[in-house]
Design a protein around this motif. Structure first.
Motif, mmCIF file in Angstrom:
data_model
loop_
_atom_site.group_PDB
_atom_site.id
_atom_site.type_symbol
_atom_site.label_atom_id
_atom_site.label_comp_id
_atom_site.label_asym_id
_atom_site.label_seq_id
_atom_site.Cartn_x
_atom_site.Cartn_y
_atom_site.Cartn_z
ATOM 1 N N THR A 65 4.116 15.762 -12.071
ATOM 2 C CA THR A 65 3.224 16.399 -13.156
ATOM 3 C C THR A 65 3.190 18.020 -12.976
ATOM 4 O O THR A 65 3.390 18.667 -13.859
ATOM 5 C CB THR A 65 1.627 15.841 -13.191
ATOM 6 O OG1 THR A 65 1.648 14.724 -13.209
ATOM 7 C CG2 THR A 65 0.842 16.655 -14.053
ATOM 8 N N LYS A 68 3.236 10.901 -9.221
ATOM 9 C CA LYS A 68 2.398 11.098 -10.457
ATOM 10 C C LYS A 68 2.142 12.749 -10.280
ATOM 11 O O LYS A 68 2.537 13.400 -11.176
ATOM 12 C CB LYS A 68 1.365 10.383 -10.726
ATOM 13 C CG LYS A 68 1.506 8.909 -11.124
ATOM 14 C CD LYS A 68 0.293 8.173 -11.221
ATOM 15 C CE LYS A 68 0.510 6.582 -11.599
ATOM 16 N NZ LYS A 68 -0.786 5.928 -11.723
ATOM 17 N N LEU A 69 1.492 13.109 -9.081
ATOM 18 C CA LEU A 69 1.115 14.287 -8.882
ATOM 19 C C LEU A 69 2.159 15.475 -8.946
ATOM 20 O O LEU A 69 2.181 16.454 -9.363
ATOM 21 C CB LEU A 69 0.106 14.440 -7.494
ATOM 22 C CG LEU A 69 -0.416 15.813 -7.333
ATOM 23 C CD1 LEU A 69 -1.340 16.166 -8.213
ATOM 24 C CD2 LEU A 69 -1.042 15.766 -5.978
ATOM 25 N N TYR A 70 3.080 14.753 -7.956
ATOM 26 C CA TYR A 70 4.478 15.940 -7.933
ATOM 27 C C TYR A 70 5.185 16.082 -9.309
ATOM 28 O O TYR A 70 5.339 17.175 -9.642
ATOM 29 C CB TYR A 70 5.313 15.404 -6.960
ATOM 30 C CG TYR A 70 6.711 15.906 -6.911
ATOM 31 C CD1 TYR A 70 6.746 17.215 -5.840
ATOM 32 C CD2 TYR A 70 7.823 15.692 -7.248
ATOM 33 C CE1 TYR A 70 7.904 17.976 -5.757
ATOM 34 C CE2 TYR A 70 8.989 16.183 -7.099
ATOM 35 C CZ TYR A 70 9.021 17.581 -6.389
ATOM 36 O OH TYR A 70 10.196 18.163 -6.169
ATOM 37 N N THR A 121 0.765 -1.323 -0.069
ATOM 38 C CA THR A 121 0.102 -0.150 0.069
ATOM 39 C C THR A 121 0.939 1.220 -0.038
ATOM 40 O O THR A 121 0.507 2.260 -0.755
ATOM 41 C CB THR A 121 -0.995 -0.114 1.315
ATOM 42 O OG1 THR A 121 -1.795 -0.985 1.121
ATOM 43 C CG2 THR A 121 -1.848 1.208 1.279
ATOM 44 N N GLN A 122 1.899 1.259 0.617
ATOM 45 C CA GLN A 122 2.933 2.311 0.783
ATOM 46 C C GLN A 122 3.525 2.603 -0.572
ATOM 47 O O GLN A 122 3.626 3.702 -0.945
ATOM 48 C CB GLN A 122 3.919 2.041 1.785
ATOM 49 C CG GLN A 122 4.989 3.298 1.938
ATOM 50 C CD GLN A 122 4.262 4.335 2.473
ATOM 51 O OE1 GLN A 122 3.547 4.465 3.716
ATOM 52 N NE2 GLN A 122 4.381 5.491 1.655
ATOM 53 N N ILE A 139 2.243 1.714 -3.543
ATOM 54 C CA ILE A 139 1.356 2.234 -4.564
ATOM 55 C C ILE A 139 0.865 3.899 -4.068
ATOM 56 O O ILE A 139 0.899 4.875 -4.983
ATOM 57 C CB ILE A 139 -0.159 1.808 -4.543
ATOM 58 C CG1 ILE A 139 0.237 0.141 -4.930
ATOM 59 C CG2 ILE A 139 -1.174 2.103 -5.092
ATOM 60 C CD1 ILE A 139 -0.893 -0.803 -4.619
ATOM 61 N N SER A 140 1.046 4.026 -2.803
ATOM 62 C CA SER A 140 0.770 5.536 -2.273
ATOM 63 C C SER A 140 1.810 6.359 -2.787
ATOM 64 O O SER A 140 1.450 7.368 -3.252
ATOM 65 C CB SER A 140 0.605 5.566 -0.845
ATOM 66 O OG SER A 140 0.461 6.940 -0.376
ATOM 67 N N ASP A 141 3.137 5.859 -2.827
ATOM 68 C CA ASP A 141 4.040 6.528 -3.322
ATOM 69 C C ASP A 141 4.213 6.993 -4.777
ATOM 70 O O ASP A 141 4.374 8.153 -5.159
ATOM 71 C CB ASP A 141 5.546 5.803 -2.798
ATOM 72 C CG ASP A 141 5.935 5.846 -1.499
ATOM 73 O OD1 ASP A 141 5.469 6.583 -0.582
ATOM 74 O OD2 ASP A 141 6.826 5.089 -1.010
ATOM 75 N N LEU A 142 3.694 6.031 -5.478
ATOM 76 C CA LEU A 142 3.593 6.293 -6.762
ATOM 77 C C LEU A 142 2.785 7.217 -7.100
ATOM 78 O O LEU A 142 2.860 8.061 -8.125
ATOM 79 C CB LEU A 142 3.355 4.805 -7.683
ATOM 80 C CG LEU A 142 4.687 3.788 -7.407
ATOM 81 C CD1 LEU A 142 4.116 2.399 -8.087
ATOM 82 C CD2 LEU A 142 5.875 4.418 -8.267
ATOM 83 N N GLU A 143 1.532 7.189 -6.583
ATOM 84 C CA GLU A 143 0.508 7.944 -6.731
ATOM 85 C C GLU A 143 0.851 9.405 -6.532
ATOM 86 O O GLU A 143 0.727 10.406 -7.064
ATOM 87 C CB GLU A 143 -0.960 7.762 -6.084
ATOM 88 C CG GLU A 143 -1.484 6.383 -6.487
ATOM 89 C CD GLU A 143 -1.991 6.534 -7.995
ATOM 90 O OE1 GLU A 143 -2.458 7.580 -8.218
ATOM 91 O OE2 GLU A 143 -1.841 5.486 -8.526
ATOM 92 N N GLU A 144 1.588 9.569 -5.374
ATOM 93 C CA GLU A 144 2.129 10.898 -5.234
ATOM 94 C C GLU A 144 3.140 11.525 -6.043
ATOM 95 O O GLU A 144 3.257 12.685 -6.382
ATOM 96 C CB GLU A 144 2.801 10.794 -3.640
ATOM 97 C CG GLU A 144 1.583 10.836 -2.428
ATOM 98 C CD GLU A 144 2.532 10.810 -1.127
ATOM 99 O OE1 GLU A 144 3.593 10.983 -1.120
ATOM 100 O OE2 GLU A 144 1.640 10.225 -0.169
#
Length: 278
Positions: A161, A157-159, A147-148, A150-155
């Motif tokens: 971008t 993406k936002l950062y 979960t960590q 996946i969460s890192d990867l999602e963050e």
């Protein structure tokens, strides 16, 4: 107000039929009762539990704490479900973890009236047969570590971008570096697992040898020796030794002692936390 503490398996079967509005004659009921008793015994044995532990004076009949009778009903009614089919075939790692967790908890409740030593013995057999402790740890890794990531990867993406200072090559390099860190951690873990196993194996061999020496020096039977647990170190002690051995080999040979000590301190903090949560 009833003060009855236990209920027989025979009475539970009667209740199941009454709840289902089924009217069996005496012969039909006896056949049904024998079949359900066979099913219940099979479930217990699949869990590694000795069915006789739930029998009292009459070794032919199960005696269930009355407040736990719904557990028995639930097991018998779900005997043919996918989860219980996998359980009966000892395919525990294929079961839904929450289903297995519920059954483990229910079994613990069924054992509540047993003497403490007997209860611990039966539960230990169950944990060994089902490998529940390992399965629970795997679920913990899946629900935290993965979960960590996946969460890192999602963050990321936002950062990445929104970042105006990093070009695409910068971002790709950082992401690949993150992937490399994960791979290195996995390799490190595998190496520590191997060292851990070597240490534990050596300890078991040594303790077994001591037990045999004791056997030859006393009047104890070999059965008594087999029944007594080996005096082995708790897992966190072995883990600490394995980690220390790993870092000594990886860092000392490269003359990086200061870094090694810092890494070891960090790992020590993690092991202390594992010890508290054991």
């Amino acid at each position: 107000m009833s003060t009855k503490k236990n209920i027989s398996f025979y009475e539970i079967c009667k209740e199941i039929l009454a709840d289902a509005n089924k009217d069996f004659d005496e012969t039909q009921f006896e056949n049904y009762y024998k079949e359900q008793k066979k099913h219940f015994k099979e479930i217990l044995q699949s869990l590694g539990v000795n069915p006789d532990s739930l029998k009292k004076e009459d070794k032919n009949n199960f005696t269930i704490p009355i407040k736990q009778k719904e557990i028995v009903k639930d097991w018998l009614e779900n005997y043919t479900t996918k989860s219980f089919k996998k359980l009966r075939k000892s395919r525990f790692f294929e079961m839904n973890h929450n289903d297995l967790k519920d059954i483990i908890r229910q079994t613990n409740d069924l054992m509540e009236r047993l003497p403490e030593y007997q209860k611990l013995t039966e539960l230990s057999r169950m944990y060994f047969a089902t490998r529940y402790i390992v399965r629970d740890a795997i679920e913990e890794v899946q629900s935290t570590a993965l979960t960590q990531v996946i969460s890192d990867l999602e963050e990321m993406k936002l950062y990445f971008t929104e970042s105006h200072f990093l070009n695409d090559s910068d971002k790709a390099q950082l992401l690949r570096f993150y992937s490399q860190l994960i791979q290195e951690t996995s390799q490190k873990w595998r190496a520590i697992v191997s060292i851990f196993e070597d240490i534990r194996q050596a300890e078991i061999v040594e303790e077994s040898s001591k037990e045999l020496d004791t056997f030859y020096d006393t009047d104890d039977s070999l059965e008594d020796i087999n029944d007594s647990p080996l005096d082995i170190s708790p897992p966190y002690i072995i883990l600490w030794e394995a980690v220390r051995s790993y870092y000594e080999e990886e860092f000392d040979k490269k003359n990086r002692t200061p870094i090694y000590r810092k890494e070891l301190d960090n790992i020590g903090s993690i092991i202390d936390q594992l010890k508290k949560n054991k």
